[in-house]
Motif scaffolding. Sequence first.
Motif, mmCIF file in Angstrom:
data_model
loop_
_atom_site.group_PDB
_atom_site.id
_atom_site.type_symbol
_atom_site.label_atom_id
_atom_site.label_comp_id
_atom_site.label_asym_id
_atom_site.label_seq_id
_atom_site.Cartn_x
_atom_site.Cartn_y
_atom_site.Cartn_z
ATOM 1 N N PRO A 186 0.820 -1.211 0.000
ATOM 2 C CA PRO A 186 0.000 0.000 0.000
ATOM 3 C C PRO A 186 0.854 1.261 0.000
ATOM 4 C CG PRO A 186 -0.858 -1.593 1.574
ATOM 5 C CD PRO A 186 0.462 -2.136 1.077
ATOM 6 N N GLY A 187 0.488 2.203 -0.831
ATOM 7 C CA GLY A 187 1.222 3.464 -0.894
ATOM 8 C C GLY A 187 2.424 3.432 -1.814
ATOM 9 N N SER A 188 2.706 2.276 -2.413
ATOM 10 C CA SER A 188 3.914 2.191 -3.242
ATOM 11 C C SER A 188 3.645 2.559 -4.702
ATOM 12 C CB SER A 188 4.504 0.782 -3.176
ATOM 13 O OG SER A 188 3.646 -0.145 -3.815
ATOM 14 N N ALA A 189 2.374 2.686 -5.100
ATOM 15 C CA ALA A 189 2.081 3.031 -6.491
ATOM 16 C C ALA A 189 2.565 4.449 -6.774
ATOM 17 C CB ALA A 189 0.585 2.918 -6.758
ATOM 18 N N PRO A 190 3.075 4.695 -7.988
ATOM 19 C CA PRO A 190 3.593 6.034 -8.314
ATOM 20 C C PRO A 190 2.490 7.090 -8.263
ATOM 21 C CG PRO A 190 4.184 4.416 -10.004
ATOM 22 C CD PRO A 190 3.179 3.761 -9.112
ATOM 23 N N ALA A 191 2.832 8.246 -7.726
ATOM 24 C CA ALA A 191 1.869 9.359 -7.706
ATOM 25 C C ALA A 191 2.029 10.160 -8.984
ATOM 26 C CB ALA A 191 2.132 10.241 -6.494
ATOM 27 N N PRO A 192 0.953 10.826 -9.427
ATOM 28 C CA PRO A 192 1.082 11.672 -10.614
ATOM 29 C C PRO A 192 2.170 12.727 -10.416
ATOM 30 C CG PRO A 192 -1.215 11.473 -9.948
ATOM 31 C CD PRO A 192 -0.391 10.859 -8.862
ATOM 32 N N SER A 193 2.829 13.098 -11.521
ATOM 33 C CA SER A 193 3.928 14.053 -11.417
ATOM 34 C C SER A 193 3.447 15.485 -11.263
ATOM 35 C CB SER A 193 4.821 13.970 -12.653
ATOM 36 O OG SER A 193 5.324 12.679 -12.808
ATOM 37 N N CYS A 194 2.232 15.773 -11.688
ATOM 38 C CA CYS A 194 1.763 17.140 -11.535
ATOM 39 C C CYS A 194 0.296 17.137 -11.145
ATOM 40 C CB CYS A 194 1.990 17.967 -12.799
ATOM 41 S SG CYS A 194 1.207 17.312 -14.270
ATOM 42 N N ASP A 195 -0.108 18.180 -10.466
ATOM 43 C CA ASP A 195 -1.469 18.260 -9.949
ATOM 44 C C ASP A 195 -1.945 19.699 -10.045
ATOM 45 O OD1 ASP A 195 -3.843 18.069 -8.654
ATOM 46 O OD2 ASP A 195 -3.032 17.373 -6.745
ATOM 47 N N HIS A 196 -3.011 19.912 -10.804
ATOM 48 C CA HIS A 196 -3.571 21.255 -10.953
ATOM 49 C C HIS A 196 -4.970 21.335 -10.344
ATOM 50 C CE1 HIS A 196 -0.352 21.161 -13.965
ATOM 51 N NE2 HIS A 196 -0.294 22.466 -13.831
ATOM 52 N N SER A 197 -5.239 20.443 -9.402
ATOM 53 C CA SER A 197 -6.563 20.431 -8.773
ATOM 54 C C SER A 197 -6.864 21.775 -8.129
ATOM 55 C CB SER A 197 -6.619 19.359 -7.688
ATOM 56 O OG SER A 197 -6.334 18.094 -8.229
ATOM 57 N N HIS A 198 -8.163 22.100 -8.089
ATOM 58 C CA HIS A 198 -8.581 23.299 -7.370
ATOM 59 C C HIS A 198 -8.158 23.183 -5.912
ATOM 60 C CE1 HIS A 198 -10.935 25.037 -10.589
ATOM 61 N NE2 HIS A 198 -11.542 23.896 -10.778
#
Lengths: 106, 416
Positions: free
Chosen positions: B359-371
Amino acid sequence: MQPAPAPGPAPPGPSGFDPGRAWALHPRVSVRPEPFGALLYHFDTRRLSFLKDRLLLDVVRALGERPSARAACEHAGVPAGLLPRYERALAALAAGGMLVPRDGEP
Amino acid sequence: MAQPSEAPASGTRLVDHFQRGLDAPICLTWELTYACNLSCVHCLSSSGRRDPRELDTAEARSVIDELRRMQVFYVNIGGGEPTVRPDFFELVSYATGSGVGVKFSTNGVRITPAAARRLAADGYVDVQVSLDGATPEVNDAVRGPGSYATAMRALGALAGAGLAEPKLSVVVTRHNAGQLDDFKRIADEHGARLRLTRLRPAGRGADVWDELHPTADQQRALYDWLLEHGEEVLTGDSFFHLSAYGRALPGLNLCGAGRVVCLIDPVGDVYACPFAIHDRFRAGSVRGPGGFAAVWRGSGLFAELRRPQDGGACSSCGAYDSCRGGCMAAKFFTGLPLDGPDPECVKGHGAAALAEVVPGSAPAPSCDHSHRTRPRRAGPVPVAIGRRPPEATAAPPAAPCDESPLAGFSPAAPEA
């Protein structure tokens, strides 16, 4: 919506395609050469098709300037023994609306 | 000019040519902006806020010039919500005037009757309206309050303007998988064509994938439904992993990433596919020397993707020739190895592999433009505990790659 060309070799003498008459690419078809042949995209039907070899591309490019599809094949250098095969390919393209008969010509 | 008159090698399938890559993409997705009025929980590009580095109008026009030179037949425009760009209609006209067709995805916010008439007058434009529930309850829980009404209003405007066959674009989730007939009816009522695509665990979709991806039973029912409806329903080749059930679905049934497909993001970065916005799949930038063509033709990543792929753990599976291991991005963002099964492998290998992911080892997105602000949301949001605060998890899916011409496209024809 135009039907896609039938898979595999077309049956002999498909209706609607006469290699003895003059044909041209549909004016809304764009042709993009690729190493294997070419991709065709029809902007009216939004259909993609392809030419499986460069010789067929030469035939298609010659269509609009030759008096018949058969003459275009000969101009492009299709060997006599392969003529039926290339005419079937053209028939499949015509069935998909990629080729249209040139009006006013025999 | 005549070529040597050799008979074409009849044993070579077109998909094999496609696997090795083409001179230019068939299907190019271009996300014009990260800005979006919505905050969909499954947004592939984690959109919301505009990025100050986004391509300006002049740069966007030069990208279009390049696509024209490369003879890219059409471009799939998405975002974010592309229509919120002030130069959106200008860029659409510039592209179609250059002979580059435009298919764009929208939540409908700017599709007024006047805009619809303008679009309908351009024979090179296709419009996809996104809707992820056949009822406001199901849709708005994912896409935000009011988004169902916005989409329906847009569909009505497009129908009223006589735009040829707009698309109703649906991401299939656990909550709407039972509504396929209803979606079809809504599409039919508006003279639209239904388009179903797969929920990918990319962007914010990674946060909600566990809760929203269809169950195994739903996948099977979806497969049967797709077979039953054939080419009348578009899928953008989205569900080729389901071909492992037996019969192939219409389309090419291959992962086109970097081979026939790629993504240009709002800041001009080029990625292998619209579902893989991550540094691992970043091939270059249109702002680099040589522009987009140099990336498409010279990227080391794309060269790697175009080499024959090893089935890895899947190569001994009898279904591998059908599913080819499934979706690269789905594997990557769920922490699975790229040469193993798809997380939604119909043989159950994906579920078994997922159970072993730390758990938690999956790659996170490189960029985030969420509100950053709290989205206007009526009810509870189905989100997993993740790295981002739940209020930041929301915006519309980037336009998945629409391969609608391929849906009717037989790799065996026409034979010469």
